[in-house]
Design a protein around this motif. Sequence first.
Motif, PDB file in Angstrom:
ATOM      1  N   UNK A  43       0.817  -1.221   0.000  1.00 22.05           N
ATOM      2  CA  UNK A  43       0.000   0.000   0.000  1.00 22.05           C
ATOM      3  C   UNK A  43       0.846   1.264   0.000  1.00 22.05           C
ATOM      4  N   UNK A  44       2.172   1.132   0.049  1.00 20.13           N
ATOM      5  CA  UNK A  44       3.049   2.307   0.068  1.00 20.13           C
ATOM      6  C   UNK A  44       3.012   3.009  -1.282  1.00 20.13           C
ATOM      7  N   UNK A  45       2.847   4.327  -1.238  1.00 22.53           N
ATOM      8  CA  UNK A  45       2.787   5.114  -2.476  1.00 22.53           C
ATOM      9  C   UNK A  45       4.032   5.960  -2.680  1.00 22.53           C
TER      10      UNK A  45
ATOM     11  N   UNK B 121      -0.872 -19.453  -3.611  1.00 24.77           N
ATOM     12  CA  UNK B 121      -1.415 -19.014  -4.896  1.00 24.77           C
ATOM     13  C   UNK B 121      -2.862 -18.560  -4.736  1.00 24.77           C
ATOM     14  N   UNK B 122      -3.237 -17.423  -5.311  1.00 23.96           N
ATOM     15  CA  UNK B 122      -4.627 -16.954  -5.194  1.00 23.96           C
ATOM     16  C   UNK B 122      -5.591 -17.940  -5.838  1.00 23.96           C
ATOM     17  N   UNK B 123      -6.768 -18.030  -5.259  1.00 23.51           N
ATOM     18  CA  UNK B 123      -7.774 -18.922  -5.804  1.00 23.51           C
ATOM     19  C   UNK B 123      -8.481 -18.313  -6.998  1.00 23.51           C
TER      20      UNK B 123
ATOM     21  N   UNK C  49      -5.057  -7.321  -7.191  1.00 21.36           N
ATOM     22  CA  UNK C  49      -4.079  -7.034  -6.144  1.00 21.36           C
ATOM     23  C   UNK C  49      -3.509  -8.325  -5.558  1.00 21.36           C
ATOM     24  N   UNK C  50      -4.383  -9.315  -5.343  1.00 23.91           N
ATOM     25  CA  UNK C  50      -3.907 -10.598  -4.826  1.00 23.91           C
ATOM     26  C   UNK C  50      -2.966 -11.273  -5.822  1.00 23.91           C
ATOM     27  N   UNK C  51      -3.360 -11.216  -7.086  1.00 26.67           N
ATOM     28  CA  UNK C  51      -2.516 -11.825  -8.124  1.00 26.67           C
ATOM     29  C   UNK C  51      -1.183 -11.090  -8.205  1.00 26.67           C
ATOM     30  N   UNK C  52      -1.238  -9.755  -8.132  1.00 29.93           N
ATOM     31  CA  UNK C  52      -0.007  -8.968  -8.194  1.00 29.93           C
ATOM     32  C   UNK C  52       0.944  -9.332  -7.053  1.00 29.93           C
ATOM     33  N   UNK C  53       0.386  -9.479  -5.857  1.00 24.54           N
ATOM     34  CA  UNK C  53       1.193  -9.834  -4.693  1.00 24.54           C
ATOM     35  C   UNK C  53       1.878 -11.182  -4.912  1.00 24.54           C
ATOM     36  N   UNK C  54       1.114 -12.146  -5.405  1.00 23.72           N
ATOM     37  CA  UNK C  54       1.656 -13.489  -5.608  1.00 23.72           C
ATOM     38  C   UNK C  54       2.737 -13.493  -6.691  1.00 23.72           C
TER      39      UNK C  54
ATOM     40  N   UNK D 125      -2.428 -12.622 -15.002  1.00 24.32           N
ATOM     41  CA  UNK D 125      -1.016 -12.674 -14.627  1.00 24.32           C
ATOM     42  C   UNK D 125      -0.123 -12.141 -15.737  1.00 24.32           C
ATOM     43  N   UNK D 126      -0.540 -12.309 -16.995  1.00 21.06           N
ATOM     44  CA  UNK D 126       0.265 -11.780 -18.098  1.00 21.06           C
ATOM     45  C   UNK D 126       0.354 -10.267 -17.991  1.00 21.06           C
ATOM     46  N   UNK D 127      -0.772  -9.610 -17.716  1.00 19.92           N
ATOM     47  CA  UNK D 127      -0.763  -8.150 -17.560  1.00 19.92           C
ATOM     48  C   UNK D 127       0.068  -7.733 -16.355  1.00 19.92           C
ATOM     49  N   UNK D 128      -0.011  -8.516 -15.285  1.00 16.28           N
ATOM     50  CA  UNK D 128       0.763  -8.190 -14.085  1.00 16.28           C
ATOM     51  C   UNK D 128       2.260  -8.255 -14.378  1.00 16.28           C
ATOM     52  N   UNK D 129       2.704  -9.325 -15.036  1.00 21.51           N
ATOM     53  CA  UNK D 129       4.127  -9.473 -15.334  1.00 21.51           C
ATOM     54  C   UNK D 129       4.615  -8.339 -16.225  1.00 21.51           C
ATOM     55  N   UNK D 130       3.819  -7.994 -17.233  1.00 20.32           N
ATOM     56  CA  UNK D 130       4.252  -6.979 -18.194  1.00 20.32           C
ATOM     57  C   UNK D 130       4.152  -5.557 -17.644  1.00 20.32           C
ATOM     58  N   UNK D 131       3.188  -5.318 -16.729  1.00 19.91           N
ATOM     59  CA  UNK D 131       2.912  -3.951 -16.315  1.00 19.91           C
ATOM     60  C   UNK D 131       3.231  -3.653 -14.852  1.00 19.91           C
ATOM     61  N   UNK D 132       3.076  -4.626 -13.969  1.00 16.23           N
ATOM     62  CA  UNK D 132       3.139  -4.342 -12.529  1.00 16.23           C
ATOM     63  C   UNK D 132       4.384  -4.873 -11.840  1.00 16.23           C
ATOM     64  N   UNK D 133       5.181  -5.663 -12.514  1.00 21.88           N
ATOM     65  CA  UNK D 133       6.411  -6.181 -11.913  1.00 21.88           C
ATOM     66  C   UNK D 133       7.584  -5.397 -12.480  1.00 21.88           C
ATOM     67  N   UNK D 134       8.383  -4.825 -11.594  1.00 26.28           N
ATOM     68  CA  UNK D 134       9.527  -4.033 -12.036  1.00 26.28           C
ATOM     69  C   UNK D 134      10.472  -4.890 -12.878  1.00 26.28           C
TER      70      UNK D 134
END
Length: 596
Positions: A45-47, A153-155, A161-166, A199-208
């Motif tokens: 949650x840190x901005x 692993x999220x269900x 957000x849960x997927x991003x965390x995982x 998860x594809x969007x998370x890997x491409x967009x949300x993971x540094x």
Amino acid sequence: MMGEAGEEESAAAPAEVSRQAELDEQRCLAEALDALSSLVSASLSATLFPLKWQLTRDRLHACLADTTVPAGDESGEDRRDAFVNLLRDVAATAREARELVPRSQGRQYGGGKLRLRSDLDVLAAALDAHVARLDEVHASGALTRARALVVPRPGAGATRDDVRFYVRDLFARLRAGGAEMRREAATALSEVLRDDEKCVRVVASDVADGVGVLVALLECPDARVREDVLEAVSVIAGSDAHRGDLVVGGVIAPVVRVLDAAASASSEAAKERAARVLCKLTENSDNAWAVAAHGGVTALLDLCTDHGASGGELVCAACRVLRSLAGVDEIRKYMVADAGAVPVLVSLSQRATDDAARIQAMELVVAIGSGDSSAREAVVQEGAIEVLVRALDASSSSKVREVALRAIDGLCLSPPTSTDRLLAAGFLDSVLSLLRTGDTTLQHCALKAAHRLCPVSEEIRKAMGDAGFMLELVSVLGASSKSPEAREMAAESLCALVSVHRNRKRFVQEDRDDVARVLQLLGSGDEEKLTPAKRFLLSTVTRLADSSSGRRKILTSEHESGEACGDRCPGRQTDREEAWREQAEEHFPWHLEPVM
């Protein structure tokens, strides 16, 4: 008795102490896990300073890569004490860092952003020190089994957000984990990417630098990690929205190196997955130049050359990539002139034991040969026509024969070229045999080939008549199960064949009364509706009536009367025959050539 009891108590005392020490270790481990888990969850949650927090989470995951002390050696207790103290320090650091999270949410600075930034740097240094101490203990041989913080692993239906965390947790393990942890993370990542498109969007967009991490791991010496990362990359490559991220991230060069037998000793599974990645990246000839520039053409052709050692699926994927590359004129010319693609692929079309690989090779040969006249000539000179005709043999599967017919159509009949070589290879006999088979698809393909051959030359029409095509065409016309398209092709082909005097004479003189069958077909059905097939049949009868023997056949047929053929059939009077001929010329004047 008293002495024995005392000895038992003294022996049990060390065991109890050891058990208590192990419980203390487990309790400290649980506290450390709870503290780290709480900090990781809260930090999402840190901005403020998000990149610093991401690096902090990476360090947190690295803190507990291997955490079990083995028992049984003399220094075990000392190592356990040191390890327990280390766990307590890690937990304390995590609890102190937890207080930085509210300040990073923008609600309170507690000294300003510069102070917060300094505190985060101090936290990073402390975590680095803990990681270094763990590395030292691990190097000593005290740590043997992974018991790190594991995010479940999220269900199904989990939030992004849960997927991003995982997913971020998995990437932390890929970056900083030990060998076994990295393998488990790579496997888990490939599975979750296959199962959840979020998860594809998370890997491409949300993971540094998520794509960058995967590209780097393609060079990992661990074969299992490399295979799972290739699977993950393949899933991302299937996404239209994020395929470009892989290309920009430099994925093509390491993927090609996986396929290059001279540059790597990759497993069959790794090569198959690498080929699938290139298949997706080169759809519609996209990124073809990048693949060719990194030696992709040579690497792929080497796989086709060694088709005996390469699996069928690998060869199929290699051919699909090469077919996409051949869509670029310059690359196709390079494949023909410099890379030696034609002999490799013609050989594969003939010698591959796997039907799928053989089919892919034949289709690729046609794709290359259809490019320009020089490429077509190279394909023909290499013996592709003879190989394709041999593929029509009954020993080949139905699918192989179907593809071979289509390949011949694309290479020799659309437009007609090299027909002399085609006929010399025994193509007419093969087509005639397929017309007689019970396979509907093969019959249709053979009929289409005969239909394309008829207009080429009179010599070919004579050869087809001598081979017995006219009788088979009449049989096709008489089959009630045939489609209107098939009937039209058969009727037009028959009309073209009887335009040759020798064929007309043969058709009339055959023991089977095929003239009567044509008249019957002409008079059947709705008499008011002149279908395309009946137009060609009417032209056929007109041609037959140009000879005295043909007219006799028509007049003596039981189907010559108006009852069977209506006003379109010739009567016994000359004026009626002339009227019928005029009507035929009105329907199809372009098919009535002068006949002898």
